[in-house]
Write a protein that holds these residues in place. Structure first.
Motif, PDB file in Angstrom:
ATOM      1  N   MET A 243      10.927   1.173   1.084  1.00 14.54           N
ATOM      2  CA  MET A 243      11.096   0.640   2.566  1.00 14.54           C
ATOM      3  C   MET A 243      11.205   1.627   3.687  1.00 14.54           C
ATOM      4  SD  MET A 243      11.438  -2.126   2.340  1.00 14.54           S
ATOM      5  CE  MET A 243      12.974  -2.628   3.409  1.00 14.54           C
ATOM      6  N   ALA A 244      11.754   3.331   3.217  1.00 19.80           N
ATOM      7  CA  ALA A 244      12.710   4.063   4.503  1.00 19.80           C
ATOM      8  C   ALA A 244      10.659   4.296   4.448  1.00 19.80           C
ATOM      9  CB  ALA A 244      12.160   4.832   3.084  1.00 19.80           C
ATOM     10  N   MET A 245       9.692   4.306   4.206  1.00 24.99           N
ATOM     11  CA  MET A 245       8.263   4.150   4.542  1.00 24.99           C
ATOM     12  C   MET A 245       7.968   3.185   5.504  1.00 24.99           C
ATOM     13  SD  MET A 245       5.910   5.677   1.385  1.00 24.99           S
ATOM     14  CE  MET A 245       4.763   5.743   1.979  1.00 24.99           C
TER      15      MET A 245
ATOM     16  N   THR B 120       0.368  -1.265   0.116  1.00 24.39           N
ATOM     17  CA  THR B 120       0.214   0.210  -0.086  1.00 24.39           C
ATOM     18  C   THR B 120       0.732   1.489  -0.311  1.00 24.39           C
ATOM     19  OG1 THR B 120      -1.315  -1.517   1.326  1.00 24.39           O
ATOM     20  CG2 THR B 120      -1.686   0.611   1.274  1.00 24.39           C
ATOM     21  N   PHE B 121       2.094   1.093   0.941  1.00 24.36           N
ATOM     22  CA  PHE B 121       3.216   2.322   0.547  1.00 24.36           C
ATOM     23  C   PHE B 121       3.015   2.207  -0.581  1.00 24.36           C
ATOM     24  CE2 PHE B 121       3.982   1.713   5.472  1.00 24.36           C
ATOM     25  CZ  PHE B 121       2.832   2.201   5.896  1.00 24.36           C
ATOM     26  N   ASP B 122       3.541   1.629  -1.154  1.00 23.47           N
ATOM     27  CA  ASP B 122       4.231   1.805  -2.588  1.00 23.47           C
ATOM     28  C   ASP B 122       3.060   1.965  -3.777  1.00 23.47           C
ATOM     29  OD1 ASP B 122       6.935   0.881  -4.671  1.00 23.47           O
ATOM     30  OD2 ASP B 122       4.536   0.284  -5.283  1.00 23.47           O
ATOM     31  N   GLN B 123       2.137   1.990  -3.364  1.00 22.78           N
ATOM     32  CA  GLN B 123       1.348   2.288  -4.381  1.00 22.78           C
ATOM     33  C   GLN B 123       0.573   3.805  -4.219  1.00 22.78           C
ATOM     34  OE1 GLN B 123      -1.927  -0.824  -2.695  1.00 22.78           O
ATOM     35  NE2 GLN B 123      -2.511  -1.013  -5.151  1.00 22.78           N
ATOM     36  N   ALA B 124       0.902   3.883  -2.949  1.00 22.37           N
ATOM     37  CA  ALA B 124       0.975   5.410  -2.601  1.00 22.37           C
ATOM     38  C   ALA B 124       1.937   6.012  -3.759  1.00 22.37           C
ATOM     39  CB  ALA B 124       1.225   6.287  -1.310  1.00 22.37           C
TER      40      ALA B 124
END
Length: 344
Positions: A322-324, A180-184
């Protein structure tokens, strides 16, 4: 067609079946080795797919004996660093499952190793290849709702996996929220700047670690991305792709994660005296160039190898997702907002 890729598959669990099937469908690709810490798992995988290749418990041995030039890393997260670093040091490119590693330090080391060896390392971020996600990104980038200010994603599902996930410290954020973070990041076309996260394990959870979280990210374009999620939510499950809401200057894009996304846009007329403006609904076409999901990500990763370029999900880009993840975990642990500038 000339054979281009001799593949060693590391990790022969259930997810590896998707990777093996895709490789077998490619005329320029041959699986030359299967690796698993349990040799019987490698044997079962070979029998399931009719493979007559080498079976191993060690990646380095498999690479040395087969001369493979490509490794599929489908192991558990705790093994990703060892598998990927070994592969690149042996001269092989890597296509791997998310997350890159179990620590930010290891993720940075893998990027540095890719730079030093000249080997490619791309990560499976299949959910950014779903047709509705590509459609929303296209509409947003074309200015459909004007400048966006808010992106929200809700993810509430209760899967009973068993195995390694049940024992992880942060199973939701580390193993699933990265999607989900990557999608954002993909939707906004921006990078993470900071995060504040509250991570917790609610009543009824069957996980050892924290299976629920609320995160607020600031992005480099000024957008706020809010994530609410749980991996132990029983009843009324969301889609595995989450439920999305993107607010912009002129309207809102919505996707329930199942059907087609749509937008509601302020009617471009003078509306004097209106307490609430009128809107018109815009259907967002979900036709996608190429295949969707896992297959779409496979196609992009193989195309990048063929064309000698970085993949869309190359490690140098994916480290920002990954940082997220690790910024959120650090914020939850310390109870303060975390600046992500030093994470990637």
């Amino acid at each position: 067609m000339e054979l281009s890729y001799k593949v060693v598959v590391a990790g022969c669990g259930g997810m590896a079946n998707i990777w093996v099937k895709d490789a077998l469908a490619r005329k320029d690709t041959q699986i030359v080795g299967l690796v698993d810490i349990r040799l019987e798992s490698a044997q079962a995988m070979a029998e399931s797919h009719g493979l007559s290749c080498g079976l191993y418990t060690d990646v380095a041995e498999a690479l040395s004996e087969t001369g493979a030039n490509l490794v599929f890393d489908v192991t558990i997260p705790a093994s990703h660093y060892a598998v990927c670093s070994t592969a690149m040091r042996h001269g092989a490119n890597v296509l791997g499952e998310k997350p890159m590693s179990e620590s930010m330090e290891e993720a940075r080391e893998l990027v540095a190793l890719s730079d030093r060896t000249g080997r490619s390392y791309a990560i499976m971020q299949n959910r950014r290849y779903n047709a509705p996600m590509r459609s929303m990104r296209r509409y947003i980038q074309e200015g459909g709702v004007g400048r966006i200010g808010y992106v929200g994603a809700d993810f509430f599902i209760g899967p009973h996996f068993g195995g390694f996930r049940d024992a992880m410290d942060s199973p939701l954020i580390l193993d699933m929220a990265i999607h989900t973070f990557d999608q954002a990041r993909y939707l906004t076309g921006s990078d993470p700047v900071s995060v504040f996260c509250h991570e917790y394990n609610p009543p009824g959870s069957w996980y050892t670690g924290n299976a629920s979280a609320v995160c607020i990210f600031e992005m480099s374009d000024g957008t706020v991305f809010a994530y609410r999620g749980s991996w132990c939510a029983e009843g009324a499950p969301t889609s595995w792709d989450a439920v999305w809401r993107i607010n912009g200057e002129h309207g809102t894009v919505v996707w329930d994660g199942h059907g087609d996304p749509y937008a509601e846009i302020v009617v471009v007329t003078d509306q004097p005296g209106k307490f609430m403006n009128e809107f018109s609904r815009v259907a967002l076409p979900t036709s996608s160039e190429g295949r969707s999901g896992h297959e779409g990500c496979f196609d992009e990763m193989f195309a990048s190898l063929k064309e000698g370029r970085q993949a869309e999900t190359d490690c140098r880009d994916n480290i920002k997702s990954m940082a997220m993840v690790y910024g959120a975990i650090d914020s939850a642990r310390t109870g303060v907002k975390v600046n992500l500038s030093d994470y990637y």
